[in-house]
Design an enzyme around this catalytic site. Structure first.
Site, short mmCIF file in Angstrom:
data_model
loop_
_atom_site.label_atom_id
_atom_site.label_comp_id
_atom_site.label_asym_id
_atom_site.label_seq_id
_atom_site.Cartn_x
_atom_site.Cartn_y
_atom_site.Cartn_z
N GLU A 194 -1.90 -9.04 -9.50
CA GLU A 194 -3.32 -8.79 -9.22
C GLU A 194 -4.12 -8.76 -10.52
OE1 GLU A 194 -3.82 -5.47 -6.53
OE2 GLU A 194 -2.78 -6.52 -4.91
N GLU A 316 2.46 -9.85 -1.02
CA GLU A 316 2.11 -8.54 -0.46
C GLU A 316 1.37 -8.78 0.85
OE1 GLU A 316 0.25 -5.60 -2.98
OE2 GLU A 316 1.36 -6.27 -4.75
#
Length: 512
Positions: A194, A316
Protein backbone atom coordinates in the site's frame (compact mmCIF):
# COMPACT_ATOMS: atom_id res chain seq x y z
CA UNK A 1 -65.54 -12.25 -8.10
CA UNK A 2 -63.41 -9.29 -6.89
CA UNK A 3 -62.55 -11.24 -3.75
CA UNK A 4 -61.47 -14.26 -5.82
CA UNK A 5 -59.29 -12.12 -8.11
CA UNK A 6 -57.76 -10.32 -5.12
CA UNK A 7 -57.00 -13.61 -3.43
CA UNK A 8 -55.43 -14.90 -6.62
CA UNK A 9 -53.19 -11.81 -6.85
CA UNK A 10 -52.14 -12.18 -3.22
CA UNK A 11 -51.29 -15.82 -3.86
CA UNK A 12 -49.14 -14.82 -6.85
CA UNK A 13 -47.37 -12.14 -4.81
CA UNK A 14 -46.69 -14.59 -1.99
CA UNK A 15 -45.43 -17.21 -4.42
CA UNK A 16 -43.06 -14.66 -5.95
CA UNK A 17 -41.29 -14.36 -2.63
CA UNK A 18 -40.69 -18.08 -2.39
CA UNK A 19 -39.98 -19.16 -5.93
CA UNK A 20 -38.16 -17.59 -8.86
CA UNK A 21 -37.98 -18.26 -12.55
CA UNK A 22 -35.67 -21.21 -13.26
CA UNK A 23 -32.08 -20.09 -13.72
CA UNK A 24 -29.96 -21.35 -16.58
CA UNK A 25 -26.24 -21.96 -16.43
CA UNK A 26 -24.05 -23.02 -19.33
CA UNK A 27 -20.72 -24.75 -18.66
CA UNK A 28 -18.49 -25.00 -21.72
CA UNK A 29 -15.46 -27.08 -22.55
CA UNK A 30 -11.85 -26.37 -21.59
CA UNK A 31 -10.49 -22.85 -21.92
CA UNK A 32 -6.87 -23.94 -21.53
CA UNK A 33 -6.57 -21.56 -18.57
CA UNK A 34 -5.42 -23.11 -15.30
CA UNK A 35 -6.91 -21.80 -12.05
CA UNK A 36 -3.74 -21.18 -10.10
CA UNK A 37 -3.73 -22.68 -6.65
CA UNK A 38 -2.19 -19.42 -5.43
CA UNK A 39 -5.61 -17.76 -5.82
CA UNK A 40 -6.39 -19.62 -2.58
CA UNK A 41 -3.64 -17.94 -0.56
CA UNK A 42 -3.82 -16.45 2.93
CA UNK A 43 -2.40 -13.51 4.84
CA UNK A 44 -0.70 -13.48 8.26
CA UNK A 45 0.19 -10.03 9.57
CA UNK A 46 1.64 -8.99 12.90
CA UNK A 47 -1.77 -7.67 13.88
CA UNK A 48 -3.77 -8.46 16.98
CA UNK A 49 -3.65 -12.18 17.76
CA UNK A 50 -2.90 -13.44 14.27
CA UNK A 51 0.73 -14.31 15.05
CA UNK A 52 1.18 -14.02 18.81
CA UNK A 53 -1.65 -15.92 20.50
CA UNK A 54 -2.79 -17.27 17.14
CA UNK A 55 -0.27 -19.18 15.05
CA UNK A 56 2.48 -18.79 17.63
CA UNK A 57 2.13 -19.66 21.31
CA UNK A 58 5.86 -19.83 22.11
CA UNK A 59 8.21 -22.80 22.13
CA UNK A 60 8.09 -23.05 25.94
CA UNK A 61 4.28 -23.49 25.96
CA UNK A 62 3.32 -26.81 27.55
CA UNK A 63 -0.48 -26.45 27.57
CA UNK A 64 -1.11 -26.09 23.83
CA UNK A 65 0.48 -28.78 21.61
CA UNK A 66 2.92 -27.08 19.27
CA UNK A 67 5.93 -27.57 17.05
CA UNK A 68 8.62 -25.00 17.80
CA UNK A 69 5.94 -22.70 19.17
CA UNK A 70 3.46 -23.06 16.26
CA UNK A 71 0.08 -24.61 17.16
CA UNK A 72 -0.31 -28.14 15.84
CA UNK A 73 -4.10 -27.83 15.49
CA UNK A 74 -3.76 -24.78 13.24
CA UNK A 75 -1.17 -26.56 11.11
CA UNK A 76 -3.48 -29.57 10.72
CA UNK A 77 -6.48 -27.40 9.83
CA UNK A 78 -4.60 -25.38 7.22
CA UNK A 79 -3.10 -28.50 5.65
CA UNK A 80 -6.63 -29.84 5.21
CA UNK A 81 -7.46 -26.53 3.58
CA UNK A 82 -4.54 -27.15 1.18
CA UNK A 83 -3.24 -23.68 1.88
CA UNK A 84 -0.88 -22.92 -1.04
CA UNK A 85 0.56 -19.52 -0.08
CA UNK A 86 0.98 -17.43 3.06
CA UNK A 87 1.83 -13.71 3.04
CA UNK A 88 3.89 -12.22 5.91
CA UNK A 89 4.74 -10.02 7.88
CA UNK A 90 2.20 -7.46 6.56
CA UNK A 91 0.30 -5.40 5.54
CA UNK A 92 1.13 -2.02 6.96
CA UNK A 93 3.40 -3.73 9.48
CA UNK A 94 5.75 -4.82 6.67
CA UNK A 95 6.94 -1.28 5.98
CA UNK A 96 8.03 -0.82 9.60
CA UNK A 97 9.58 -4.29 9.99
CA UNK A 98 13.34 -4.81 9.94
CA UNK A 99 13.98 -8.49 9.39
CA UNK A 100 17.35 -8.64 11.14
CA UNK A 101 15.57 -7.84 14.43
CA UNK A 102 13.86 -11.25 14.16
CA UNK A 103 16.83 -13.60 13.70
CA UNK A 104 19.42 -15.07 16.06
CA UNK A 105 19.01 -16.07 19.72
CA UNK A 106 15.54 -15.05 20.85
CA UNK A 107 16.72 -13.66 24.17
CA UNK A 108 18.96 -11.20 22.30
CA UNK A 109 16.35 -9.90 19.86
CA UNK A 110 15.26 -6.29 20.38
CA UNK A 111 11.66 -5.46 21.21
CA UNK A 112 9.65 -3.22 18.90
CA UNK A 113 6.41 -1.25 19.11
CA UNK A 114 3.75 -2.14 16.56
CA UNK A 115 2.69 1.42 15.75
CA UNK A 116 0.19 0.36 13.09
CA UNK A 117 -1.87 -2.00 15.21
CA UNK A 118 -2.51 -1.05 18.81
CA UNK A 119 0.94 0.26 19.81
CA UNK A 120 1.68 -3.08 21.44
CA UNK A 121 5.25 -4.13 22.24
CA UNK A 122 6.51 -7.25 20.46
CA UNK A 123 9.64 -9.20 21.40
CA UNK A 124 10.45 -10.42 17.86
CA UNK A 125 10.35 -14.03 19.03
CA UNK A 126 8.54 -14.90 15.79
CA UNK A 127 10.84 -14.00 12.91
CA UNK A 128 12.11 -15.16 9.53
CA UNK A 129 13.16 -18.68 10.56
CA UNK A 130 9.94 -19.22 12.50
CA UNK A 131 7.74 -18.13 9.60
CA UNK A 132 9.58 -19.98 6.86
CA UNK A 133 9.87 -23.18 8.90
CA UNK A 134 6.11 -22.90 9.59
CA UNK A 135 5.47 -22.66 5.85
CA UNK A 136 7.43 -25.89 5.42
CA UNK A 137 5.18 -27.55 8.01
CA UNK A 138 2.15 -26.30 6.08
CA UNK A 139 3.47 -27.29 2.69
CA UNK A 140 2.77 -23.69 1.63
CA UNK A 141 4.84 -21.23 -0.38
CA UNK A 142 5.92 -18.18 1.62
CA UNK A 143 5.18 -14.69 0.29
CA UNK A 144 7.44 -12.11 1.94
CA UNK A 145 6.49 -8.44 1.96
CA UNK A 146 9.63 -6.32 1.86
CA UNK A 147 10.10 -3.08 3.78
CA UNK A 148 10.16 -0.25 1.24
CA UNK A 149 8.51 2.43 3.38
CA UNK A 150 11.16 2.68 6.12
CA UNK A 151 13.76 0.18 4.88
CA UNK A 152 16.60 0.33 2.39
CA UNK A 153 17.55 -1.34 -0.86
CA UNK A 154 20.45 -3.04 0.93
CA UNK A 155 18.16 -4.39 3.64
CA UNK A 156 15.83 -6.06 1.14
CA UNK A 157 18.73 -7.31 -0.96
CA UNK A 158 20.27 -8.90 2.15
CA UNK A 159 16.97 -10.57 3.08
CA UNK A 160 16.73 -12.19 -0.36
CA UNK A 161 20.30 -13.45 -0.05
CA UNK A 162 19.73 -14.66 3.53
CA UNK A 163 16.78 -16.87 2.65
CA UNK A 164 17.73 -17.95 -0.89
CA UNK A 165 21.48 -18.09 -1.49
CA UNK A 166 23.13 -21.51 -1.36
CA UNK A 167 26.85 -20.78 -1.65
CA UNK A 168 29.10 -18.80 0.64
CA UNK A 169 28.14 -15.16 1.18
CA UNK A 170 27.82 -12.82 4.16
CA UNK A 171 24.07 -13.43 4.48
CA UNK A 172 24.09 -17.19 3.80
CA UNK A 173 26.88 -17.53 6.36
CA UNK A 174 24.73 -15.59 8.85
CA UNK A 175 21.83 -17.94 8.13
CA UNK A 176 24.04 -20.94 8.85
CA UNK A 177 25.22 -19.33 12.07
CA UNK A 178 21.57 -19.09 13.06
CA UNK A 179 21.02 -22.81 12.47
CA UNK A 180 19.76 -23.18 8.91
CA UNK A 181 22.07 -24.75 6.34
CA UNK A 182 19.69 -25.10 3.38
CA UNK A 183 18.04 -21.97 1.95
CA UNK A 184 14.24 -21.81 1.86
CA UNK A 185 14.05 -20.73 -1.83
CA UNK A 186 11.42 -18.02 -1.37
CA UNK A 187 9.90 -17.06 -4.73
CA UNK A 188 7.13 -14.57 -3.92
CA UNK A 189 8.20 -11.06 -2.89
CA UNK A 190 6.11 -7.96 -2.35
CA UNK A 191 7.97 -4.72 -2.95
CA UNK A 192 6.32 -2.74 -0.17
CA UNK A 193 2.63 -2.64 0.72
CA UNK A 194 0.00 0.00 0.00
CA UNK A 195 2.64 2.49 -1.11
CA UNK A 196 -0.18 4.95 -1.76
CA UNK A 197 -0.97 4.95 1.99
CA UNK A 198 0.67 3.36 5.04
CA UNK A 199 3.59 2.20 2.89
CA UNK A 200 4.84 5.73 2.25
CA UNK A 201 2.05 7.92 0.82
CA UNK A 202 3.77 7.87 -2.57
CA UNK A 203 2.33 8.99 -5.91
CA UNK A 204 2.30 6.12 -8.44
CA UNK A 205 5.02 7.53 -10.68
CA UNK A 206 7.38 7.85 -7.71
CA UNK A 207 6.59 4.34 -6.50
CA UNK A 208 7.22 2.93 -10.00
CA UNK A 209 10.76 4.33 -9.79
CA UNK A 210 11.17 2.90 -6.28
CA UNK A 211 10.04 -0.51 -7.53
CA UNK A 212 12.57 -0.39 -10.37
CA UNK A 213 15.35 0.58 -7.98
CA UNK A 214 14.65 -2.09 -5.35
CA UNK A 215 14.09 -4.96 -7.78
CA UNK A 216 17.31 -4.20 -9.65
CA UNK A 217 19.23 -5.51 -6.64
CA UNK A 218 17.05 -8.57 -5.94
CA UNK A 219 18.62 -11.64 -7.52
CA UNK A 220 17.02 -14.93 -8.45
CA UNK A 221 18.81 -18.22 -7.83
CA UNK A 222 18.54 -21.56 -9.64
CA UNK A 223 16.31 -22.74 -6.79
CA UNK A 224 14.12 -19.64 -6.65
CA UNK A 225 13.19 -17.50 -9.62
CA UNK A 226 11.78 -14.43 -7.93
CA UNK A 227 8.16 -13.45 -8.50
CA UNK A 228 8.20 -9.69 -7.84
CA UNK A 229 4.91 -8.05 -6.93
CA UNK A 230 4.38 -4.30 -7.12
CA UNK A 231 2.35 -2.56 -4.45
CA UNK A 232 -0.91 -1.99 -6.28
CA UNK A 233 -4.11 -0.02 -6.25
CA UNK A 234 -6.76 0.45 -3.64
CA UNK A 235 -10.12 -0.54 -5.12
CA UNK A 236 -10.93 1.42 -8.31
CA UNK A 237 -7.70 3.43 -8.61
CA UNK A 238 -7.11 2.45 -12.23
CA UNK A 239 -4.67 5.35 -12.68
CA UNK A 240 -2.32 3.65 -10.21
CA UNK A 241 -2.35 0.41 -12.20
CA UNK A 242 -1.90 2.23 -15.50
CA UNK A 243 1.05 4.24 -14.18
CA UNK A 244 2.84 1.11 -13.00
CA UNK A 245 2.19 -0.82 -16.19
CA UNK A 246 3.38 2.13 -18.28
CA UNK A 247 6.50 2.95 -16.26
CA UNK A 248 7.82 -0.46 -15.18
CA UNK A 249 9.33 -2.68 -17.91
CA UNK A 250 7.53 -6.00 -18.12
CA UNK A 251 10.76 -7.94 -17.69
CA UNK A 252 11.06 -6.48 -14.17
CA UNK A 253 7.45 -7.12 -13.15
CA UNK A 254 5.62 -10.34 -12.32
CA UNK A 255 2.56 -9.12 -10.47
CA UNK A 256 0.61 -5.97 -9.67
CA UNK A 257 -1.37 -6.02 -6.43
CA UNK A 258 -4.88 -4.73 -5.75
CA UNK A 259 -6.75 -4.52 -2.43
CA UNK A 260 -10.51 -4.53 -1.92
CA UNK A 261 -12.47 -4.98 1.29
CA UNK A 262 -16.22 -5.43 1.59
CA UNK A 263 -17.21 -2.74 4.07
CA UNK A 264 -20.45 -0.86 4.71
CA UNK A 265 -18.82 2.44 5.71
CA UNK A 266 -15.25 2.99 6.86
CA UNK A 267 -16.46 5.16 9.76
CA UNK A 268 -19.38 2.93 10.75
CA UNK A 269 -18.61 -0.61 9.68
CA UNK A 270 -21.36 -2.31 11.65
CA UNK A 271 -21.34 -5.51 13.66
CA UNK A 272 -19.85 -8.71 12.29
CA UNK A 273 -22.66 -10.85 13.70
CA UNK A 274 -25.58 -8.55 14.61
CA UNK A 275 -26.82 -7.08 11.34
CA UNK A 276 -30.02 -6.68 9.35
CA UNK A 277 -30.81 -7.61 5.77
CA UNK A 278 -29.97 -4.16 4.42
CA UNK A 279 -26.48 -4.38 5.96
CA UNK A 280 -26.13 -7.90 4.56
CA UNK A 281 -27.14 -6.65 1.12
CA UNK A 282 -24.70 -3.72 1.24
CA UNK A 283 -21.79 -5.99 2.10
CA UNK A 284 -22.66 -8.41 -0.71
CA UNK A 285 -22.89 -5.44 -3.08
CA UNK A 286 -19.31 -4.60 -2.08
CA UNK A 287 -18.27 -8.21 -2.61
CA UNK A 288 -19.83 -8.24 -6.08
CA UNK A 289 -17.82 -5.10 -6.89
CA UNK A 290 -14.78 -7.39 -7.14
CA UNK A 291 -16.08 -8.47 -10.57
CA UNK A 292 -15.93 -4.90 -11.87
CA UNK A 293 -12.57 -4.18 -10.24
CA UNK A 294 -10.89 -7.29 -11.63
CA UNK A 295 -12.36 -6.68 -15.09
CA UNK A 296 -11.29 -3.04 -15.30
CA UNK A 297 -7.82 -3.48 -13.78
CA UNK A 298 -7.27 -6.39 -16.18
CA UNK A 299 -8.33 -4.21 -19.11
CA UNK A 300 -5.73 -1.61 -18.12
CA UNK A 301 -3.07 -4.30 -17.86
CA UNK A 302 -4.09 -5.74 -21.24
CA UNK A 303 -3.12 -2.45 -22.92
CA UNK A 304 0.52 -2.90 -21.91
CA UNK A 305 0.65 -6.67 -21.47
CA UNK A 306 -1.64 -8.34 -24.04
CA UNK A 307 0.00 -11.73 -23.48
CA UNK A 308 -0.95 -11.56 -19.79
CA UNK A 309 2.55 -12.16 -18.48
CA UNK A 310 1.92 -10.04 -15.39
CA UNK A 311 -0.51 -11.38 -12.79
CA UNK A 312 -3.16 -9.35 -11.05
CA UNK A 313 -2.50 -10.13 -7.38
CA UNK A 314 -5.47 -9.50 -5.08
CA UNK A 315 -3.39 -9.92 -1.96
CA UNK A 316 -5.92 -8.42 0.47
CA UNK A 317 -9.66 -9.13 0.29
CA UNK A 318 -12.52 -9.95 2.63
CA UNK A 319 -15.19 -8.48 4.90
CA UNK A 320 -14.29 -5.75 7.38
CA UNK A 321 -16.57 -4.89 10.32
CA UNK A 322 -16.36 -3.35 13.78
CA UNK A 323 -14.34 -5.36 16.29
CA UNK A 324 -16.13 -7.58 18.75
CA UNK A 325 -17.31 -5.71 21.89
CA UNK A 326 -14.67 -5.61 24.60
CA UNK A 327 -11.72 -6.34 22.31
CA UNK A 328 -8.83 -4.04 21.39
CA UNK A 329 -9.91 -1.78 18.49
CA UNK A 330 -6.44 -2.14 16.97
CA UNK A 331 -6.63 -5.94 16.87
CA UNK A 332 -9.43 -6.21 14.26
CA UNK A 333 -10.96 -9.32 15.84
CA UNK A 334 -14.41 -10.08 14.41
CA UNK A 335 -16.86 -12.96 14.19
CA UNK A 336 -17.47 -14.83 10.96
CA UNK A 337 -21.03 -15.67 9.84
CA UNK A 338 -22.91 -17.04 6.85
CA UNK A 339 -22.55 -13.56 5.34
CA UNK A 340 -18.80 -14.17 5.18
CA UNK A 341 -19.37 -17.56 3.59
CA UNK A 342 -21.29 -15.72 0.85
CA UNK A 343 -18.40 -13.24 0.40
CA UNK A 344 -15.91 -16.10 0.17
CA UNK A 345 -17.85 -18.22 -2.31
CA UNK A 346 -18.76 -15.26 -4.49
CA UNK A 347 -15.22 -13.85 -4.52
CA UNK A 348 -13.53 -17.15 -5.25
CA UNK A 349 -15.91 -17.72 -8.16
CA UNK A 350 -14.90 -14.33 -9.55
CA UNK A 351 -11.21 -15.19 -9.22
CA UNK A 352 -11.74 -18.59 -10.86
CA UNK A 353 -13.56 -17.01 -13.78
CA UNK A 354 -10.75 -14.46 -14.26
CA UNK A 355 -7.90 -16.94 -13.79
CA UNK A 356 -6.23 -15.78 -16.99
CA UNK A 357 -5.17 -12.61 -15.15
CA UNK A 358 -5.84 -13.24 -11.44
CA UNK A 359 -3.19 -15.76 -10.43
CA UNK A 360 -2.45 -14.88 -6.81
CA UNK A 361 -4.79 -13.78 -4.00
CA UNK A 362 -4.69 -13.67 -0.22
CA UNK A 363 -7.70 -13.66 2.09
CA UNK A 364 -7.28 -11.16 4.94
CA UNK A 365 -6.52 -12.67 7.37
CA UNK A 366 -5.78 -16.22 8.39
CA UNK A 367 -6.22 -16.36 12.19
CA UNK A 368 -8.15 -14.08 14.58
CA UNK A 369 -8.12 -11.02 12.30
CA UNK A 370 -10.81 -9.72 9.90
CA UNK A 371 -12.38 -12.51 7.77
CA UNK A 372 -10.37 -15.24 9.45
CA UNK A 373 -10.67 -18.93 8.67
CA UNK A 374 -9.63 -19.83 12.24
CA UNK A 375 -10.45 -18.27 15.61
CA UNK A 376 -8.65 -19.20 18.84
CA UNK A 377 -9.24 -18.71 22.54
CA UNK A 378 -6.30 -20.03 24.55
CA UNK A 379 -6.31 -23.81 23.91
CA UNK A 380 -9.60 -23.71 21.97
CA UNK A 381 -9.85 -23.37 18.19
CA UNK A 382 -12.82 -23.11 15.83
CA UNK A 383 -13.18 -23.20 12.06
CA UNK A 384 -15.31 -20.44 10.58
CA UNK A 385 -17.84 -20.61 7.71
CA UNK A 386 -15.17 -18.98 5.52
CA UNK A 387 -12.81 -21.85 6.31
CA UNK A 388 -15.39 -24.36 5.14
CA UNK A 389 -16.00 -22.54 1.86
CA UNK A 390 -12.28 -22.47 1.10
CA UNK A 391 -11.96 -26.14 1.98
CA UNK A 392 -14.88 -27.02 -0.31
CA UNK A 393 -13.39 -24.93 -3.13
CA UNK A 394 -9.86 -26.33 -2.96
CA UNK A 395 -10.88 -28.83 -5.67
CA UNK A 396 -10.41 -25.95 -8.15
CA UNK A 397 -6.72 -25.52 -7.32
CA UNK A 398 -4.59 -26.02 -10.45
CA UNK A 399 -7.61 -27.35 -12.37
CA UNK A 400 -8.54 -26.14 -15.86
CA UNK A 401 -11.15 -23.39 -15.87
CA UNK A 402 -14.38 -24.13 -17.69
CA UNK A 403 -16.26 -21.14 -19.16
CA UNK A 404 -19.54 -20.34 -17.41
CA UNK A 405 -22.53 -18.15 -18.29
CA UNK A 406 -25.36 -17.50 -15.82
CA UNK A 407 -28.90 -16.24 -16.40
CA UNK A 408 -30.91 -15.92 -13.20
CA UNK A 409 -33.32 -13.60 -11.42
CA UNK A 410 -31.73 -10.95 -9.27
CA UNK A 411 -31.78 -10.67 -5.50
CA UNK A 412 -33.96 -7.59 -4.95
CA UNK A 413 -34.14 -5.47 -1.81
CA UNK A 414 -36.15 -2.27 -2.05
CA UNK A 415 -35.03 -0.40 -5.15
CA UNK A 416 -31.71 -2.24 -5.38
CA UNK A 417 -30.78 -5.51 -6.96
CA UNK A 418 -27.79 -7.84 -7.19
CA UNK A 419 -27.07 -11.00 -9.17
CA UNK A 420 -28.34 -13.74 -6.89
CA UNK A 421 -26.37 -16.65 -8.33
CA UNK A 422 -22.63 -16.98 -8.81
CA UNK A 423 -20.99 -19.97 -10.49
CA UNK A 424 -17.54 -21.20 -11.49
CA UNK A 425 -16.40 -24.55 -12.86
CA UNK A 426 -13.24 -26.52 -13.56
CA UNK A 427 -11.94 -29.89 -14.70
CA UNK A 428 -9.11 -31.44 -12.71
CA UNK A 429 -6.22 -33.48 -14.06
CA UNK A 430 -8.13 -36.74 -13.63
CA UNK A 431 -11.04 -35.43 -15.70
CA UNK A 432 -13.43 -34.80 -12.79
CA UNK A 433 -15.61 -31.70 -13.18
CA UNK A 434 -16.34 -29.43 -10.21
CA UNK A 435 -19.01 -26.74 -10.19
CA UNK A 436 -19.31 -24.25 -7.32
CA UNK A 437 -22.58 -22.36 -6.90
CA UNK A 438 -23.61 -19.57 -4.53
CA UNK A 439 -27.08 -18.18 -3.90
CA UNK A 440 -26.85 -14.95 -1.90
CA UNK A 441 -30.63 -14.33 -1.86
CA UNK A 442 -31.91 -14.35 1.72
CA UNK A 443 -35.42 -15.50 0.84
CA UNK A 444 -35.56 -17.31 -2.48
CA UNK A 445 -34.11 -20.68 -3.46
CA UNK A 446 -33.17 -21.16 -7.09
CA UNK A 447 -34.01 -24.01 -9.46
CA UNK A 448 -31.05 -24.16 -11.82
CA UNK A 449 -30.69 -25.97 -15.12
CA UNK A 450 -27.05 -26.47 -16.04
CA UNK A 451 -26.23 -27.25 -19.66
CA UNK A 452 -22.96 -29.15 -20.05
CA UNK A 453 -21.71 -28.26 -23.50
CA UNK A 454 -19.13 -30.62 -24.90
CA UNK A 455 -18.84 -32.30 -21.50
CA UNK A 456 -20.01 -35.68 -20.34
CA UNK A 457 -20.78 -37.07 -16.91
CA UNK A 458 -23.04 -39.77 -15.53
CA UNK A 459 -22.98 -39.12 -11.79
CA UNK A 460 -23.11 -36.11 -9.48
CA UNK A 461 -22.37 -35.74 -5.78
CA UNK A 462 -21.88 -32.64 -3.71
CA UNK A 463 -21.65 -30.79 -0.41
CA UNK A 464 -23.54 -27.77 0.87
CA UNK A 465 -22.86 -25.08 3.46
CA UNK A 466 -25.94 -23.37 4.87
CA UNK A 467 -27.59 -22.43 8.15
CA UNK A 468 -30.96 -21.32 9.49
CA UNK A 469 -30.07 -17.60 9.71
CA UNK A 470 -27.64 -15.35 7.87
CA UNK A 471 -26.28 -14.21 11.24
CA UNK A 472 -25.39 -17.76 12.32
CA UNK A 473 -21.75 -18.41 13.21
CA UNK A 474 -19.56 -21.00 14.88
CA UNK A 475 -18.67 -20.18 18.48
CA UNK A 476 -16.49 -21.79 21.11
CA UNK A 477 -19.72 -23.03 22.71
CA UNK A 478 -21.06 -24.35 19.36
CA UNK A 479 -17.98 -24.90 17.21
CA UNK A 480 -19.76 -27.01 14.56
CA UNK A 481 -23.06 -25.24 14.11
CA UNK A 482 -22.08 -24.53 10.49
CA UNK A 483 -20.18 -27.14 8.52
CA UNK A 484 -20.48 -28.80 5.10
CA UNK A 485 -22.87 -31.71 4.72
CA UNK A 486 -23.84 -33.94 1.82
CA UNK A 487 -25.99 -32.25 -0.83
CA UNK A 488 -28.74 -34.27 -2.48
CA UNK A 489 -30.37 -31.53 -4.51
CA UNK A 490 -28.67 -32.25 -7.83
CA UNK A 491 -29.36 -34.81 -10.55
CA UNK A 492 -27.97 -35.36 -14.03
CA UNK A 493 -29.57 -36.64 -17.21
CA UNK A 494 -27.57 -36.58 -20.41
CA UNK A 495 -25.91 -33.19 -20.66
CA UNK A 496 -28.34 -31.44 -18.33
CA UNK A 497 -27.67 -30.99 -14.64
CA UNK A 498 -30.60 -29.92 -12.44
CA UNK A 499 -29.84 -28.21 -9.12
CA UNK A 500 -32.16 -27.03 -6.36
CA UNK A 501 -30.03 -24.33 -4.72
CA UNK A 502 -31.33 -23.17 -1.33
CA UNK A 503 -31.29 -19.55 -0.22
CA UNK A 504 -28.02 -18.33 1.34
CA UNK A 505 -26.04 -21.41 0.45
CA UNK A 506 -22.77 -22.52 -1.07
CA UNK A 507 -22.72 -25.80 -3.00
CA UNK A 508 -19.81 -27.59 -4.66
CA UNK A 509 -20.70 -30.42 -7.04
CA UNK A 510 -18.49 -33.20 -8.36
CA UNK A 511 -19.34 -34.72 -11.74
CA UNK A 512 -17.83 -37.95 -13.02
Amino acid sequence: MKRIILGFLVLIAWAGKVYSQPATVTVGNDTGTVISKYIYGHFAEHLGHCIYGGFYVGDTNRTIPNTNGVRNDIIAALKKLKIPLLRWPGGCFADTYHWKDGIGPKNLRPSIVNTNWGDVTEDNSFGTHDFLNMCELLGAEPYLSGNVGSGTVQELRDWVQYVNFTNKSPMSDLRRTNGREKPWAVKFWGIGNEAWGCGGNMPPSYYADVFRQYTTFMSSTPQAKLFKIASGASDADYTWTETLMKNIPLYMLDGVAMHHYSVIDWNHKGSAADYNEQQYFTILKQAWQMEELVTKHSAVMDKYDPKKKVALVVDEWGGWYDVEPGTNPGFLYQQNTMRDAMIAGLTLNIFNNHADRVRVANLAQCVNVLQAVILTDKEKMILTPTYHVMEMYNVHQDATRLPVTVKADDYVLGNEKLPAVSVSASRDKSGVIHISLVNIDVHTPRDISVSLQGLSATSVTGRILQSAKIQDCNTFAQPELIKPVAFNGASIKGQTLTVKLPAVSVVVLELK
